[in-house]
Enzyme design. Structure first.
Site, mmCIF file in Angstrom:
data_model
loop_
_atom_site.group_PDB
_atom_site.id
_atom_site.type_symbol
_atom_site.label_atom_id
_atom_site.label_comp_id
_atom_site.label_asym_id
_atom_site.label_seq_id
_atom_site.Cartn_x
_atom_site.Cartn_y
_atom_site.Cartn_z
ATOM 1 N N ILE A 124 31.536 35.811 42.378
ATOM 2 C CA ILE A 124 31.719 35.841 43.834
ATOM 3 C C ILE A 124 30.376 35.668 44.535
ATOM 4 O O ILE A 124 30.255 34.926 45.521
ATOM 5 C CB ILE A 124 32.403 37.153 44.284
ATOM 6 C CG1 ILE A 124 33.741 37.329 43.559
ATOM 7 C CG2 ILE A 124 32.623 37.157 45.796
ATOM 8 C CD1 ILE A 124 34.412 38.669 43.810
ATOM 9 N N THR A 178 22.792 39.535 33.790
ATOM 10 C CA THR A 178 23.522 40.042 32.628
ATOM 11 C C THR A 178 24.311 38.853 32.074
ATOM 12 O O THR A 178 24.215 37.728 32.602
ATOM 13 C CB THR A 178 24.514 41.141 33.043
ATOM 14 O OG1 THR A 178 25.541 40.533 33.857
ATOM 15 C CG2 THR A 178 23.830 42.252 33.834
ATOM 16 N N SER A 223 31.794 44.175 36.101
ATOM 17 C CA SER A 223 33.056 43.924 36.816
ATOM 18 C C SER A 223 34.283 43.742 35.931
ATOM 19 O O SER A 223 35.374 43.535 36.450
ATOM 20 C CB SER A 223 32.889 42.668 37.683
ATOM 21 O OG SER A 223 32.808 41.521 36.856
ATOM 22 N N THR A 269 25.014 50.682 36.288
ATOM 23 C CA THR A 269 24.842 49.723 37.391
ATOM 24 C C THR A 269 25.658 50.111 38.616
ATOM 25 O O THR A 269 25.141 50.170 39.732
ATOM 26 C CB THR A 269 25.202 48.300 36.927
ATOM 27 O OG1 THR A 269 24.122 47.826 36.122
ATOM 28 C CG2 THR A 269 25.393 47.348 38.110
ATOM 29 N N THR A 329 36.414 46.823 45.537
ATOM 30 C CA THR A 329 37.660 46.302 44.980
ATOM 31 C C THR A 329 38.860 47.149 45.407
ATOM 32 O O THR A 329 38.708 48.335 45.725
ATOM 33 C CB THR A 329 37.555 46.297 43.437
ATOM 34 O OG1 THR A 329 38.836 46.135 42.863
ATOM 35 C CG2 THR A 329 36.994 47.605 42.908
ATOM 36 N N ASP A 330 40.050 46.542 45.348
ATOM 37 C CA ASP A 330 41.274 47.309 45.615
ATOM 38 C C ASP A 330 41.622 48.243 44.453
ATOM 39 O O ASP A 330 42.468 49.120 44.584
ATOM 40 C CB ASP A 330 42.456 46.372 45.914
ATOM 41 C CG ASP A 330 42.818 45.427 44.772
ATOM 42 O OD1 ASP A 330 42.087 45.402 43.755
ATOM 43 O OD2 ASP A 330 43.831 44.701 44.885
ATOM 44 N N GLU A 331 40.943 48.058 43.301
ATOM 45 C CA GLU A 331 41.305 48.862 42.126
ATOM 46 C C GLU A 331 40.966 50.341 42.310
ATOM 47 O O GLU A 331 41.463 51.186 41.582
ATOM 48 C CB GLU A 331 40.637 48.304 40.867
ATOM 49 C CG GLU A 331 41.021 46.860 40.632
ATOM 50 C CD GLU A 331 40.761 46.357 39.221
ATOM 51 O OE1 GLU A 331 40.708 47.168 38.283
ATOM 52 O OE2 GLU A 331 40.614 45.134 39.078
ATOM 53 N N TYR A 372 35.907 51.148 35.069
ATOM 54 C CA TYR A 372 35.430 50.206 36.085
ATOM 55 C C TYR A 372 35.777 50.698 37.486
ATOM 56 O O TYR A 372 34.904 50.844 38.350
ATOM 57 C CB TYR A 372 36.029 48.806 35.848
ATOM 58 C CG TYR A 372 35.895 47.890 37.046
ATOM 59 C CD1 TYR A 372 34.639 47.472 37.484
ATOM 60 C CD2 TYR A 372 37.016 47.454 37.760
ATOM 61 C CE1 TYR A 372 34.498 46.639 38.599
ATOM 62 C CE2 TYR A 372 36.891 46.628 38.872
ATOM 63 C CZ TYR A 372 35.634 46.222 39.289
ATOM 64 O OH TYR A 372 35.498 45.414 40.391
ATOM 65 N N SER A 373 37.078 50.976 37.711
ATOM 66 C CA SER A 373 37.467 51.328 39.082
ATOM 67 C C SER A 373 36.884 52.682 39.489
ATOM 68 O O SER A 373 36.539 52.888 40.654
ATOM 69 C CB SER A 373 38.985 51.293 39.254
ATOM 70 O OG SER A 373 39.633 52.083 38.299
ATOM 71 N N ASN A 405 40.105 37.986 42.859
ATOM 72 C CA ASN A 405 39.630 36.668 43.289
ATOM 73 C C ASN A 405 39.858 35.640 42.189
ATOM 74 O O ASN A 405 39.899 35.986 41.006
ATOM 75 C CB ASN A 405 38.126 36.699 43.544
ATOM 76 C CG ASN A 405 37.733 37.379 44.837
ATOM 77 O OD1 ASN A 405 36.758 37.002 45.467
ATOM 78 N ND2 ASN A 405 38.474 38.390 45.262
ATOM 79 N N GLY A 461 46.202 52.209 29.716
ATOM 80 C CA GLY A 461 46.144 52.670 31.111
ATOM 81 C C GLY A 461 46.236 51.541 32.129
ATOM 82 O O GLY A 461 45.766 51.676 33.248
HETATM 83 N N1 LIG Z 1 36.193 39.378 40.676
HETATM 84 C C1 LIG Z 1 37.085 39.969 41.454
HETATM 85 O O1 LIG Z 1 38.275 39.625 41.431
HETATM 86 C C2 LIG Z 1 36.651 41.071 42.403
HETATM 87 C C3 LIG Z 1 37.577 41.542 43.336
HETATM 88 C C4 LIG Z 1 37.158 42.514 44.258
HETATM 89 C C5 LIG Z 1 35.864 42.986 44.234
HETATM 90 N N2 LIG Z 1 34.993 42.519 43.303
HETATM 91 C C6 LIG Z 1 33.608 43.034 43.346
HETATM 92 O O2 LIG Z 1 32.793 41.953 43.762
HETATM 93 C C7 LIG Z 1 31.509 42.042 43.153
HETATM 94 C C8 LIG Z 1 31.191 40.751 42.429
HETATM 95 O O3 LIG Z 1 32.197 40.538 41.429
HETATM 96 P P1 LIG Z 1 32.131 39.287 40.452
HETATM 97 O O4 LIG Z 1 33.514 39.020 39.977
HETATM 98 O O5 LIG Z 1 31.355 38.201 41.078
HETATM 99 O O6 LIG Z 1 31.288 39.902 39.256
HETATM 100 P P2 LIG Z 1 30.483 39.171 38.101
HETATM 101 O O7 LIG Z 1 30.573 40.083 36.914
HETATM 102 O O8 LIG Z 1 30.905 37.757 37.973
HETATM 103 O O9 LIG Z 1 28.973 39.150 38.655
HETATM 104 C C9 LIG Z 1 28.180 40.284 38.754
HETATM 105 C C10 LIG Z 1 26.738 39.844 38.963
HETATM 106 O O10 LIG Z 1 25.934 41.021 39.107
HETATM 107 C C11 LIG Z 1 24.788 40.903 38.288
HETATM 108 N N3 LIG Z 1 24.355 42.250 37.902
HETATM 109 C C12 LIG Z 1 24.987 43.112 37.064
HETATM 110 N N4 LIG Z 1 24.296 44.246 36.951
HETATM 111 C C13 LIG Z 1 23.212 44.128 37.776
HETATM 112 C C14 LIG Z 1 22.129 44.984 38.112
HETATM 113 N N5 LIG Z 1 22.022 46.202 37.574
HETATM 114 N N6 LIG Z 1 21.210 44.545 38.989
HETATM 115 C C15 LIG Z 1 21.302 43.292 39.527
HETATM 116 N N7 LIG Z 1 22.301 42.433 39.232
HETATM 117 C C16 LIG Z 1 23.245 42.849 38.363
HETATM 118 C C17 LIG Z 1 25.231 40.063 37.120
HETATM 119 O O11 LIG Z 1 24.138 39.437 36.455
HETATM 120 C C18 LIG Z 1 26.159 39.063 37.785
HETATM 121 O O12 LIG Z 1 25.455 37.945 38.263
HETATM 122 C C19 LIG Z 1 31.555 43.271 42.243
HETATM 123 O O13 LIG Z 1 30.979 44.338 42.920
HETATM 124 C C20 LIG Z 1 33.042 43.499 42.031
HETATM 125 O O14 LIG Z 1 33.305 44.874 41.808
HETATM 126 C C21 LIG Z 1 35.350 41.572 42.386
#
Ligand SMILES: NC(=O)c1ccc[n+]([C@@H]2O[C@H](COP(=O)([O-])OP(=O)(O)OC[C@H]3O[C@@H](n4cnc5c(N)ncnc54)[C@H](O)[C@@H]3O)[C@@H](O)[C@H]2O)c1
Length: 356
Positions: free
Chosen positions: A12, A35, A84, A99, A133-135, A159-160, A189, A293
């Site tokens: 995202i 990561t 995530s 994190t 997140t909605d989770e 996670y949630s 997403n 779960g």
């Molecule tokens: N993917 C979904 O469907 C969804 C839905 C709702 C909310 N979210 C939230 O949106 C955010 C982004 O989700 P995503 O799907 O892009 O996740 P992702 O796992 O694709 O990306 C996470 C990014 O964070 C970086 N990262 C991880 N630990 C870190 C740290 N300690 N310091 C700096 N960078 C770090 C990773 O390198 C990666 O680039 C998250 O907070 C997630 O909880 C995701």
């Protein structure tokens, strides 16, 4: 004016950075630890763009965050960085605690210390936007009303639970210290640059390589799905007009069972890239034991963001999923690099040895 985005090399975050720089003149400082989920190849088109400043580092590194704040004086920090993946949180929760909870806490501390020294008008203008997140709301019965912003938090996975903790910390920093925070809680997403450990890209990638399409249990777990670019637009809107201290649920008005998602993706692939033997991709579906779960249903009531900030998703699921499948068909090299792990060499190949 500058914004600081954390986790901007993830799914995202990278979509957000690309859309931001395409639609807005303000530079982005992108702090990402890289990561396994961080992929700078997602941002390849920004190479040489002086408005994108990438910094590899941890949100939990207080000294680094403080120095970035001092150097770039961002008017906002948007926190996407997180671990995530629910399955990974079940097998190894530690990184999620580090994190999502400790990292968010340290980020808040570093930001608060810098923000506290701003002049009064800078303090008022500043925003800390936390992407969640909605989770965090837990699981819904089939006919229960969708999650509103006042739904109680009942997280069920590591996670949630870690995201819920971070939401509480963000809330507390507003109530205790007055930090101008905004929180968004979004549903699932999908879209370009989605790491193929998650359902939709996994199905596309496995289908094309003739592998089984794993569906947990009966596949009747219901989720709301939102095209990632719509989520990015919602975040921009909340940043622009959201009320400090408020949370906004973001969703696609699009509840679907996982099995239906998988069969829709298969049908699109049948149309866009039919198997040479004429067999339908859905024949590759394999039911595997359910995740422990596993929440049965999430549903988002996104009326508040629509009523107060006039945001609604632009894509329907039909249009968004077609774009997504087409994107994966058009980007076989991105998929191959993720699968081989060579995306991790991108930093060395493209960034190291360049003048700062
Ligand atoms: N993917 C979904 O469907 C969804 C839905 C709702 C909310 N979210 C939230 O949106 C955010 C982004 O989700 P995503 O799907 O892009 O996740 P992702 O796992 O694709 O990306 C996470 C990014 O964070 C970086 N990262 C991880 N630990 C870190 C740290 N300690 N310091 C700096 N960078 C770090 C990773 O390198 C990666 O680039 C998250 O907070 C997630 O909880 C995701």
């Amino acid at each position: 004016m500058t914004i600081l985005v954390t986790g901007g090399a993830g799914f995202i975050g990278s979509n957000f950075v690309l859309d931001w720089l395409a639609t807005c003149s303000e530079p982005v400082v992108n702090l990402d630890k890289l990561t396994y989920a961080g992929n700078l190849e997602n941002l390849a088109e920004l190479e040489g763009n002086p408005r994108h400043i990438f910094v590899q580092g941890d949100i939990g590194d207080t000294a680094l965050v403080e120095s970035l704040m001092r150097e770039h004086q961002p008017r906002a920090v948007l926190n996407f960085a997180a671990e995530s993946h629910v399955d990974r949180s079940i097998h190894g929760p530690e990184a999620f605690i580090q994190t999502n909870i400790v990292g968010t806490f340290r980020l808040l501390e570093a930001v608060r210390s810098w923000w506290g020294q701003l002049p009064a008008d800078g303090k008022v203008r500043f925003r800390f936007l936390h992407v969640s997140t909605d989770e965090v709301y837990g699981s819904l019965e089939k006919t229960a009303p969708a999650f509103t912003e006042s739904h109680s938090y009942e997280p069920n996975s590591p996670y949630s639970a870690s995201k819920a903790s971070s939401d509480h910390l963000v809330r507390a920093y507003h109530h205790t210290y007055g930090l101008p925070v905004l929180t968004t809680n979004c549903s699932n997403n999908y879209g370009p640059y989605h790491f193929p450990e998650k359902l939709i890209p996994l199905v596309i990638v496995n289908a094309l390589s003739g592998k089984p399409l794993p569906v947990y249990g009966d596949g009747q777990q219901i989720r709301d799905w939102l095209y990632v670019k719509d989520h990015c637009a919602a975040i921009r809107r909340v940043l622009e007009a959201g009320v400090c201290g408020e949370t906004y649920n973001v969703g696609g008005w699009n509840e679907k069972a996982n099995l239906d998602i998988v069969t829709e993706v298969c049908a699109l692939l049948d149309e866009l890239r039919p198997r040479e033997d004429g067999v339908h991709y859905r024949m590759q579906i394999t039911h595997v034991p359910d995740r422990p779960g596993h929440d049965r249903r999430y549903a988002i009531d996104a009326r508040k963001i629509e009523r107060e900030l006039h945001w609604r998703p632009a894509e329907t699921f039909a249009t968004g999923i077609r774009k997504t499948v087409q994107w994966y068909l058009d980007h076989p090299q991105w998929v191959a690099n993720v699968q081989s792990g060579s995306y991790r060499d991108w930093v060395a190949q493209n960034y190291e040895g360049r003048p700062a």
